[in-house]
Design a protein around this motif. Structure first.
Motif, PDB file in Angstrom:
ATOM      1  N   PRO A   1     -26.823  15.006  -9.223  1.00  0.00           N
ATOM      2  CA  PRO A   1     -27.714  15.799  -8.363  1.00  0.00           C
ATOM      3  C   PRO A   1     -27.197  17.221  -8.176  1.00  0.00           C
ATOM      4  CG  PRO A   1     -27.168  13.683  -7.346  1.00  0.00           C
ATOM      5  CD  PRO A   1     -26.259  13.847  -8.505  1.00  0.00           C
ATOM      6  N   GLN A   2     -28.103  18.109  -7.818  1.00  0.00           N
ATOM      7  CA  GLN A   2     -27.748  19.496  -7.538  1.00  0.00           C
ATOM      8  C   GLN A   2     -26.663  19.559  -6.458  1.00  0.00           C
ATOM      9  OE1 GLN A   2     -30.983  21.780  -5.973  1.00  0.00           O
ATOM     10  NE2 GLN A   2     -30.083  23.748  -6.499  1.00  0.00           N
ATOM     11  N   GLY A   3     -25.626  20.365  -6.691  1.00  0.00           N
ATOM     12  CA  GLY A   3     -24.549  20.523  -5.716  1.00  0.00           C
ATOM     13  C   GLY A   3     -23.386  19.585  -5.949  1.00  0.00           C
ATOM     14  N   TYR A   4     -23.547  18.587  -6.848  1.00  0.00           N
ATOM     15  CA  TYR A   4     -22.462  17.651  -7.162  1.00  0.00           C
ATOM     16  C   TYR A   4     -21.784  18.082  -8.466  1.00  0.00           C
ATOM     17  CZ  TYR A   4     -23.938  14.286  -3.584  1.00  0.00           C
ATOM     18  OH  TYR A   4     -24.238  13.664  -2.391  1.00  0.00           O
ATOM     19  N   THR A   5     -20.589  17.558  -8.696  1.00  0.00           N
ATOM     20  CA  THR A   5     -19.897  17.778  -9.965  1.00  0.00           C
ATOM     21  C   THR A   5     -19.716  16.435 -10.661  1.00  0.00           C
ATOM     22  OG1 THR A   5     -17.745  17.618  -8.841  1.00  0.00           O
ATOM     23  CG2 THR A   5     -18.663  19.821  -9.149  1.00  0.00           C
ATOM     24  N   CYS A   6     -19.697  16.485 -11.977  1.00  0.00           N
ATOM     25  CA  CYS A   6     -19.528  15.261 -12.765  1.00  0.00           C
ATOM     26  C   CYS A   6     -18.061  14.824 -12.718  1.00  0.00           C
ATOM     27  CB  CYS A   6     -19.949  15.507 -14.209  1.00  0.00           C
ATOM     28  SG  CYS A   6     -21.661  16.087 -14.393  1.00  0.00           S
ATOM     29  N   ASP A   7     -17.847  13.553 -12.477  1.00  0.00           N
ATOM     30  CA  ASP A   7     -16.492  12.991 -12.419  1.00  0.00           C
ATOM     31  C   ASP A   7     -16.376  11.937 -13.518  1.00  0.00           C
ATOM     32  OD1 ASP A   7     -13.989  12.070 -11.764  1.00  0.00           O
ATOM     33  OD2 ASP A   7     -14.657  10.914 -10.022  1.00  0.00           O
ATOM     34  N   PRO A   8     -16.027  12.362 -14.751  1.00  0.00           N
ATOM     35  CA  PRO A   8     -15.968  11.420 -15.878  1.00  0.00           C
ATOM     36  C   PRO A   8     -14.992  10.275 -15.657  1.00  0.00           C
ATOM     37  CG  PRO A   8     -15.869  13.695 -16.637  1.00  0.00           C
ATOM     38  CD  PRO A   8     -15.686  13.723 -15.157  1.00  0.00           C
ATOM     39  N   GLU A   9     -13.851  10.558 -14.987  1.00  0.00           N
ATOM     40  CA  GLU A   9     -12.857   9.500 -14.770  1.00  0.00           C
ATOM     41  C   GLU A   9     -13.406   8.422 -13.840  1.00  0.00           C
ATOM     42  OE1 GLU A   9      -9.185  11.102 -13.447  1.00  0.00           O
ATOM     43  OE2 GLU A   9      -8.880  12.374 -15.218  1.00  0.00           O
ATOM     44  N   GLY A  10     -14.091   8.829 -12.786  1.00  0.00           N
ATOM     45  CA  GLY A  10     -14.648   7.845 -11.851  1.00  0.00           C
ATOM     46  C   GLY A  10     -16.016   7.348 -12.260  1.00  0.00           C
ATOM     47  N   GLY A  11     -16.606   7.973 -13.304  1.00  0.00           N
ATOM     48  CA  GLY A  11     -17.947   7.567 -13.745  1.00  0.00           C
ATOM     49  C   GLY A  11     -18.983   7.757 -12.661  1.00  0.00           C
ATOM     50  N   SER A  12     -18.925   8.909 -11.974  1.00  0.00           N
ATOM     51  CA  SER A  12     -19.832   9.139 -10.856  1.00  0.00           C
ATOM     52  C   SER A  12     -20.010  10.641 -10.638  1.00  0.00           C
ATOM     53  CB  SER A  12     -19.289   8.479  -9.587  1.00  0.00           C
ATOM     54  OG  SER A  12     -18.020   9.035  -9.237  1.00  0.00           O
ATOM     55  N   CYS A  13     -20.671  10.985  -9.537  1.00  0.00           N
ATOM     56  CA  CYS A  13     -20.881  12.373  -9.142  1.00  0.00           C
ATOM     57  C   CYS A  13     -20.126  12.602  -7.838  1.00  0.00           C
ATOM     58  CB  CYS A  13     -22.371  12.664  -8.943  1.00  0.00           C
ATOM     59  SG  CYS A  13     -23.387  12.293 -10.403  1.00  0.00           S
ATOM     60  N   LEU A  14     -19.505  13.770  -7.708  1.00  0.00           N
ATOM     61  CA  LEU A  14     -18.602  14.018  -6.589  1.00  0.00           C
ATOM     62  C   LEU A  14     -18.997  15.273  -5.825  1.00  0.00           C
ATOM     63  CD1 LEU A  14     -15.905  13.228  -5.176  1.00  0.00           C
ATOM     64  CD2 LEU A  14     -14.736  14.668  -6.875  1.00  0.00           C
ATOM     65  N   GLN A  15     -18.987  15.160  -4.499  1.00  0.00           N
ATOM     66  CA  GLN A  15     -19.188  16.320  -3.625  1.00  0.00           C
ATOM     67  C   GLN A  15     -18.469  16.077  -2.310  1.00  0.00           C
ATOM     68  OE1 GLN A  15     -22.795  17.130  -1.291  1.00  0.00           O
ATOM     69  NE2 GLN A  15     -23.037  19.029  -2.449  1.00  0.00           N
ATOM     70  N   GLY A  16     -17.482  16.934  -2.010  1.00  0.00           N
ATOM     71  CA  GLY A  16     -16.765  16.820  -0.742  1.00  0.00           C
ATOM     72  C   GLY A  16     -16.133  15.460  -0.510  1.00  0.00           C
TER      73      GLY A  16
END
Length: 314
Positions: free
Chosen positions: A179-194
């Motif tokens: 989603p907008q405002g998140y960053t891709c986290d390839p290691e965790g296989g998810s999207c990260l924000q704060g």
């Protein structure tokens, strides 16, 4: 307003009622808006005035709701405006939140919300309702398109795919998006924000861009329509492919039918079907010319690539 939350917050009932034991229906209490012990069902949809038209052109939902596809493939209604339709085709989430089906919740940067449940849409009664032209997002290559509200992202093949989120972040693996405002986290296989992780989405292949039907150099109709002149002499759009334009310059009929002005319908072999009213054509969206041979989609800018060839900036 002032609803009653049922069970784990997945469903709710109107004020003055209570939830059934299984949470699938609402029981109206004596002295409230319905007879004692009666079951409350999703409200009767309003007349077409103010209703939300679904993309099939035949179904509608109440005002301030959102059309979402059900598991059966039919259209359903999410009781929230501009909602996010969840991938399980059963639930939905408020605008700008993410469906977290694994934990039965909707995620937002500021917190979480309960999942909403859809109810079936109804078929519009008026036969003259014109099908809605499905919006699309044209990808930078000018040949691919994604559904309205999605984002074009490149796939590993180099072709474009569609992320089912608006203004999404395309992950560098060319497979996922966030989603907008998140960053891709390839290691965790998810999207990260704060420090908050939400599931990321897989992209789907884009489709071939659907082009408008040109009436002349200035006017056009949506794809799947036919250009017909109106009584004013201007172009109008009949919501049928290869339609027959009626001589009254107001109506049109399907291919193979003839206009029957006396019966106010379309006729073929003794069979009458309702005719359609035309809508005004719109100004044609033109490509941006880079030179005499190359062009970019409307809304883009021509920029030279390192190879010297033309590229398109979206």
């Amino acid at each position: 307003p002032q609803g009653v939350s049922c069970g784990r917050g997945h469903r709710c009932c109107p004020r003055g009622s209570r939830c059934s034991a299984d949470g699938s229906s609402c029981i109206v209490r004596p002295g409230s808006t319905g007879p004692a012990g009666s079951l409350w069902r999703p409200p009767t949809l309003p007349t077409s005035l103010g209703a939300v038209q679904c993309p099939d052109g035949e179904s509608e939902c109440p005002e301030s709701s959102t059309c979402c596809v059900m598991p059966s493939g039919a259209w359903g209604c999410c009781p929230m405006p501009e909602a996010s339709c969840c991938p399980d085709k059963v639930h939905c989430c408020p605008r700008a939140t993410i469906c977290d089906l694994a934990h039965d919740r909707c995620l937002a940067p500021a917190g979480q919300h309960p999942l909403g449940t859809k109810f079936p849409a109804r078929k519009r009664q008026s036969q003259s309702w014109l099908p809605v032209a499905l919006g699309q997002v044209t990808c930078p290559d000018g040949r691919s398109a994604c559904p309205d509200g999605a984002t074009c992202c490149q796939l590993p093949s180099g072709h474009f795919g569609c992320c089912p989120l608006q203004n999404a972040v395309c992950c560098p693996d060319h497979v996922h998006c966030c989603p907008q405002g998140y960053t891709c986290d390839p290691e965790g296989g998810s999207c990260l924000q704060g420090g908050v992780h939400v599931p990321w989405h897989e992209k789907t292949p884009a489709r071939t861009a659907v082009r408008d039907v040109k009436c002349d150099d200035e006017m056009s109709c949506p794809a799947g329509n036919t250009c017909c002149q109106l009584s004013s002499g201007k172009w109008g759009c009949c919501p049928l492919e290869q339609a027959v334009c009626c001589p009254d310059h107001v109506h049109c009929c399907p291919q193979g039918y003839t206009c029957d002005p006396e019966g106010g319908s379309c006729l073929q072999g003794g069979v009458h079907v309702p005719w359609h009213e035309k809508t005004p054509a719109r100004t044609a969206v033109r490509d941006v010319k880079c030179d005499d041979e190359m062009s970019c989609p409307a809304g883009n800018t021509c920029c030279q690539l390192s190879s010297g060839k033309w590229g398109c900036c979206p």
